[in-house]
Write a protein that holds these residues in place. Structure first.
Motif, short mmCIF file in Angstrom:
data_model
loop_
_atom_site.label_atom_id
_atom_site.label_comp_id
_atom_site.label_asym_id
_atom_site.label_seq_id
_atom_site.Cartn_x
_atom_site.Cartn_y
_atom_site.Cartn_z
N ALA A 44 -24.24 -34.68 -3.46
CA ALA A 44 -25.05 -35.51 -4.36
C ALA A 44 -25.99 -34.58 -5.12
CB ALA A 44 -25.86 -36.53 -3.56
N PRO A 45 -26.33 -34.92 -6.36
CA PRO A 45 -27.23 -34.05 -7.13
C PRO A 45 -28.47 -33.65 -6.33
CG PRO A 45 -26.41 -35.81 -8.52
CD PRO A 45 -25.95 -36.12 -7.11
N TRP A 46 -28.87 -32.42 -6.53
CA TRP A 46 -30.04 -31.78 -5.92
C TRP A 46 -29.80 -31.31 -4.48
CZ3 TRP A 46 -33.21 -30.81 -9.76
CH2 TRP A 46 -33.29 -31.71 -10.82
N THR A 47 -28.62 -31.57 -3.89
CA THR A 47 -28.36 -31.13 -2.52
C THR A 47 -27.63 -29.79 -2.52
OG1 THR A 47 -26.19 -32.23 -2.37
CG2 THR A 47 -28.14 -33.51 -1.70
N GLU A 48 -27.74 -29.09 -1.40
CA GLU A 48 -27.02 -27.83 -1.26
C GLU A 48 -25.51 -28.06 -1.23
OE1 GLU A 48 -28.45 -24.91 1.44
OE2 GLU A 48 -30.54 -25.49 1.13
N GLU A 49 -25.09 -29.22 -0.75
CA GLU A 49 -23.67 -29.54 -0.72
C GLU A 49 -23.12 -29.67 -2.14
OE1 GLU A 49 -25.37 -30.26 3.11
OE2 GLU A 49 -25.99 -31.07 1.18
N TYR A 50 -23.92 -30.17 -3.06
CA TYR A 50 -23.50 -30.30 -4.46
C TYR A 50 -23.28 -28.93 -5.08
CZ TYR A 50 -23.48 -32.10 -9.25
OH TYR A 50 -23.13 -32.42 -10.54
N TRP A 51 -24.19 -28.00 -4.82
CA TRP A 51 -24.09 -26.63 -5.34
C TRP A 51 -22.84 -25.97 -4.77
CZ3 TRP A 51 -23.41 -22.52 -7.68
CH2 TRP A 51 -24.25 -21.45 -7.88
N THR A 52 -22.60 -26.15 -3.47
CA THR A 52 -21.42 -25.58 -2.83
C THR A 52 -20.14 -26.17 -3.43
OG1 THR A 52 -22.65 -25.18 -0.80
CG2 THR A 52 -20.27 -25.25 -0.61
N ALA A 53 -20.10 -27.49 -3.62
CA ALA A 53 -18.93 -28.14 -4.21
C ALA A 53 -18.69 -27.63 -5.63
CB ALA A 53 -19.10 -29.66 -4.20
N HIS A 54 -19.76 -27.40 -6.37
CA HIS A 54 -19.67 -26.86 -7.73
C HIS A 54 -19.01 -25.47 -7.71
CE1 HIS A 54 -20.91 -26.16 -11.89
NE2 HIS A 54 -21.39 -24.99 -11.50
N LEU A 55 -19.44 -24.62 -6.80
CA LEU A 55 -18.85 -23.29 -6.68
C LEU A 55 -17.38 -23.36 -6.27
CD1 LEU A 55 -21.49 -21.06 -4.87
CD2 LEU A 55 -20.48 -20.68 -7.10
N GLU A 56 -17.08 -24.22 -5.30
CA GLU A 56 -15.70 -24.34 -4.84
C GLU A 56 -14.78 -24.82 -5.96
OE1 GLU A 56 -16.31 -26.83 -1.45
OE2 GLU A 56 -16.69 -25.11 -0.12
N MET A 57 -15.27 -25.72 -6.81
CA MET A 57 -14.49 -26.17 -7.95
C MET A 57 -14.23 -25.01 -8.91
SD MET A 57 -14.64 -27.16 -11.45
CE MET A 57 -16.39 -27.23 -11.68
N ASN A 58 -15.25 -24.21 -9.18
CA ASN A 58 -15.07 -23.03 -10.03
C ASN A 58 -14.05 -22.07 -9.44
OD1 ASN A 58 -16.86 -22.83 -12.51
ND2 ASN A 58 -18.32 -23.54 -11.00
N HIS A 59 -14.08 -21.90 -8.13
CA HIS A 59 -13.13 -21.00 -7.47
C HIS A 59 -11.71 -21.54 -7.56
CE1 HIS A 59 -16.66 -19.39 -4.86
NE2 HIS A 59 -16.69 -18.92 -6.09
N ARG A 60 -11.54 -22.84 -7.42
CA ARG A 60 -10.20 -23.43 -7.57
C ARG A 60 -9.65 -23.17 -8.97
NH1 ARG A 60 -12.58 -27.68 -4.87
NH2 ARG A 60 -12.80 -28.91 -6.76
N VAL A 61 -10.51 -23.34 -9.96
CA VAL A 61 -10.07 -23.14 -11.34
C VAL A 61 -9.73 -21.69 -11.60
CG1 VAL A 61 -10.82 -23.22 -13.75
CG2 VAL A 61 -11.30 -25.14 -12.24
#
Length: 117
Positions: A44-61
């Motif tokens: 969810a926005p503002w959580t560390e899990e959101y930041w991690t999910a954002h990075l993982e998406m970039n890595h998949r791409v």
């Protein structure tokens, strides 16, 4: 709800055009504003899990497009900024806090750089 295949296609779409022209691409990993130590059961926005999910998406791409030759972390550490509604307590997009404590994003990057899953 989007099927996983649709989400994967949407994730790769911005880089597909560059790949067609055989251009080399360097991705600047920008980050997601995160309130330190804020956690949730799902990203969810503002959580560390959101930041991690954002990075993982970039890595998949970047991992599935040959044109991507490098990734660069833009915000290594949080920085102080002027107060405002968009930046509660400063610019909190860092991989580490202002006190240099690692966030979940730091561990995600570490796994990526070591080739771990």
């Amino acid at each position: 709800m989007l099927r996983p295949r649709d989400a994967a296609t949407r994730e790769r779409q911005p880089l597909t055009e560059l790949w067609r022209f055989r251009l080399a691409v360097v991705i600047g990993l920008d980050g997601a504003d995160t309130y330190p130590a804020l956690h949730a059961t799902s990203p969810a926005p503002w959580t560390e899990e959101y930041w991690t999910a954002h990075l993982e998406m970039n890595h998949r791409v970047s991992g599935c497009i040959d044109a991507v030759v490098d990734e660069q972390v833009w915000h290594v550490a949080d920085v102080a900024t002027t107060p405002g509604v968009m930046r509660v307590g400063g610019d909190e997009k860092g991989v580490v806090t202002r006190d240099r404590l690692p966030r979940g994003a730091a561990w995600t990057l570490r796994r990526r750089w070591r080739g771990e899953r």
